[in-house]
Design a protein around this motif. Structure first.
Motif, PDB file in Angstrom:
ATOM      1  N   ALA A   1      -8.557  -7.476  -4.839  1.00 30.80           N
ATOM      2  CA  ALA A   1      -8.550  -6.503  -4.169  1.00 30.80           C
ATOM      3  C   ALA A   1      -9.420  -7.235  -3.262  1.00 30.80           C
ATOM      4  O   ALA A   1      -9.999  -7.939  -3.920  1.00 30.80           O
TER       5      ALA A   1
ATOM      6  N   TRP B   1       0.399  -1.697   0.069  1.00 30.69           N
ATOM      7  CA  TRP B   1      -0.427  -0.067   0.397  1.00 30.69           C
ATOM      8  C   TRP B   1       0.773   1.080  -0.413  1.00 30.69           C
ATOM      9  O   TRP B   1       0.606   1.845  -0.695  1.00 30.69           O
TER      10      TRP B   1
ATOM     11  N   THR C   1     -13.940   6.689  -6.124  1.00 26.98           N
ATOM     12  CA  THR C   1     -12.889   7.911  -5.687  1.00 26.98           C
ATOM     13  C   THR C   1     -14.179   8.713  -5.982  1.00 26.98           C
ATOM     14  O   THR C   1     -13.818   9.959  -4.778  1.00 26.98           O
TER      15      THR C   1
ATOM     16  N   GLN D   1      -7.566  -0.604  -5.408  1.00 22.75           N
ATOM     17  CA  GLN D   1      -9.041  -1.241  -5.226  1.00 22.75           C
ATOM     18  C   GLN D   1      -8.707  -1.816  -6.593  1.00 22.75           C
ATOM     19  O   GLN D   1     -10.194  -2.609  -7.193  1.00 22.75           O
ATOM     20  N   ARG D   2      -8.161  -1.357  -7.553  1.00 26.26           N
ATOM     21  CA  ARG D   2      -8.544  -2.072  -8.925  1.00 26.26           C
ATOM     22  C   ARG D   2      -7.611  -3.067  -9.305  1.00 26.26           C
ATOM     23  O   ARG D   2      -7.697  -4.169 -10.510  1.00 26.26           O
TER      24      ARG D   2
ATOM     25  N   ASP E   1      -8.223   4.271  -5.401  1.00 26.41           N
ATOM     26  CA  ASP E   1      -7.936   3.609  -6.420  1.00 26.41           C
ATOM     27  C   ASP E   1      -7.709   2.657  -7.116  1.00 26.41           C
ATOM     28  O   ASP E   1      -7.961   1.619  -8.199  1.00 26.41           O
TER      29      ASP E   1
ATOM     30  N   TRP F   1     -12.790  -4.536   1.440  1.00 27.59           N
ATOM     31  CA  TRP F   1     -12.322  -3.443   1.227  1.00 27.59           C
ATOM     32  C   TRP F   1     -11.269  -3.588   2.575  1.00 27.59           C
ATOM     33  O   TRP F   1     -10.881  -3.887   1.919  1.00 27.59           O
ATOM     34  N   CYS F   2     -10.662  -2.534   3.602  1.00 27.19           N
ATOM     35  CA  CYS F   2      -9.346  -1.957   3.713  1.00 27.19           C
ATOM     36  C   CYS F   2      -9.604  -3.777   4.650  1.00 27.19           C
ATOM     37  O   CYS F   2      -9.876  -3.878   5.474  1.00 27.19           O
TER      38      CYS F   2
ATOM     39  N   LEU G   1     -13.391   3.995   2.682  1.00 27.89           N
ATOM     40  CA  LEU G   1     -13.416   2.793   2.903  1.00 27.89           C
ATOM     41  C   LEU G   1     -14.823   2.024   3.022  1.00 27.89           C
ATOM     42  O   LEU G   1     -14.977   0.637   3.043  1.00 27.89           O
TER      43      LEU G   1
ATOM     44  N   GLY H   1     -17.801   0.713   1.266  1.00 29.36           N
ATOM     45  CA  GLY H   1     -17.359  -0.728   0.706  1.00 29.36           C
ATOM     46  C   GLY H   1     -18.721  -2.018   1.434  1.00 29.36           C
ATOM     47  O   GLY H   1     -19.713  -2.385   1.074  1.00 29.36           O
TER      48      GLY H   1
END
Lengths: 187, 187
Positions: free
Chosen positions: B99, B65, B173, B94-95, B91, B102-103, B161, B164
């Motif tokens: 992925a 990250w 986003t 998450q793509r 963005d 969520w976080c 986040l 989601g």
DNA sequence: GGCAAAGTGAAACGCCCGTTTTCGTTTGAG
DNA sequence: CTCAAACGAAAACGGGCGTTTCACTTTGCC
């Protein structure tokens, strides 16, 4: 066939307190039973399953949340105050003695990869009602921009709730309020 | 005594994919073992426990990250772009094909009422690094107001986040970006 | 006061999970 | 090639969980 109201309440109280502080999955049924002082057969006759009990508790929580929010909106004196009343409601709801670690609905959604239908419905209802109510409250201020403002505020509210997981939510709603005010002032 | 790197990687890959899509608690060790094509003894010799494996995966995620975020910051051309680059990073992250829902850090924090020490440390590190990095990036724009702006942006990121979980995060986003821009423009 | 309904208490069932153990097989560096 | 270290396969263990069952006791309404 029917369950006594006092028994239902005892179970709902115990479940509410345990499920949303220790976690839904992490809380065994036995802990709820012991806390409520109730036998297993009673729980399963009243709610059918643990999942049914969780759904019932979420339902009651949602009604309580809406009531608190409504009261905060009614207490406000202008359109701007009514829109930002959601933050007062967050504050008040979190100050309650039986306050959970964070949002019971987001927490439940986070615990299940794909929640059982009843729980998914409860979570959806919470999100939908928040979005719809914020949109209505934003209308006097933003007009046709109300949905966009409401979406932004849903993000702010969700972010404020998520801050609790980061261990930096001790300062009440101060940060969330400043962000929300920036959004409202921009219109 | 030592574990082969290829084995470690196979386990980390399988764990990363399963833990953060199905949930940490909901994912049994057996599923990770099968996915990785690895025997139980190997996992426990390499990581000691499931908890140790989760911590290792979180650690690797955090490094990835930070790398993505750094790249987005480097790609920006002005101070404002560098501060808002966190949204580009969100963005992009998450793509990625693997992925998560969520976080991973907020998700892990949400699943444990009080997480084991190693996991709590990983979560804390994620929050701390985000706050510190945003503060540094906000400095050129906000000066002494940088910490406050950073706190607000942490809330925006966390809120994005959390969206989601509400099933309304499909629009990328966009909402988070509009909120963040409103905050930055206010300074 | 009596009787059906509701609740209790405890045990048991079936299932799944994290972890350990054992033994035979593979790997890779000297 | 060799041999120790790493790994695979499979079973077992100990524990916990959601749920059901059953015989007995309490509750509250006619």
């Amino acid at each position: 066939m029917a369950t006594r109201d006092s028994t239902r309440t005892k179970l709902l109280d115990a479940a509410d307190e345990l499920l949303f502080t220790r976690g839904v999955v992490a809380t065994p049924v036995d802990a709820i039973l012991e806390r409520a002082g109730v036998s297993p057969a009673t729980l399963y006759r009243a709610f059918g399953s643990k999942e049914g009990l969780v759904a019932a508790v979420l339902d009651r929580r949602h009604r309580e949340w809406i009531a608190v929010w409504d009261a905060c909106v009614a207490r406000a004196t202008d359109d701007r105050g009514r829109l930002l009343a959601v933050l007062d409601a967050l504050d008040e709801f979190q100050r309650r003695p039986d306050a959970a670690r964070w949002c019971a609905f987001l927490g439940t959604a986070a615990e299940y990869a794909d929640p059982p239908a009843v729980l998914a419905a409860a979570i959806q209802q919470d999100s939908d009602s928040m979005r719809a109510r914020l949109t209505a409250l934003a209308e006097p201020l933003a007009g046709s921009g109300a949905p966009a403002l409401a979406d932004a505020l849903v993000l702010v509210v969700s972010g404020h709730l998520a801050l609790g997981l980061r261990g930096v939510g001790a300062d009440g709603t101060a940060v969330a309020r400043s962000v929300a005010e920036a959004l409202v002032s921009r219109t």
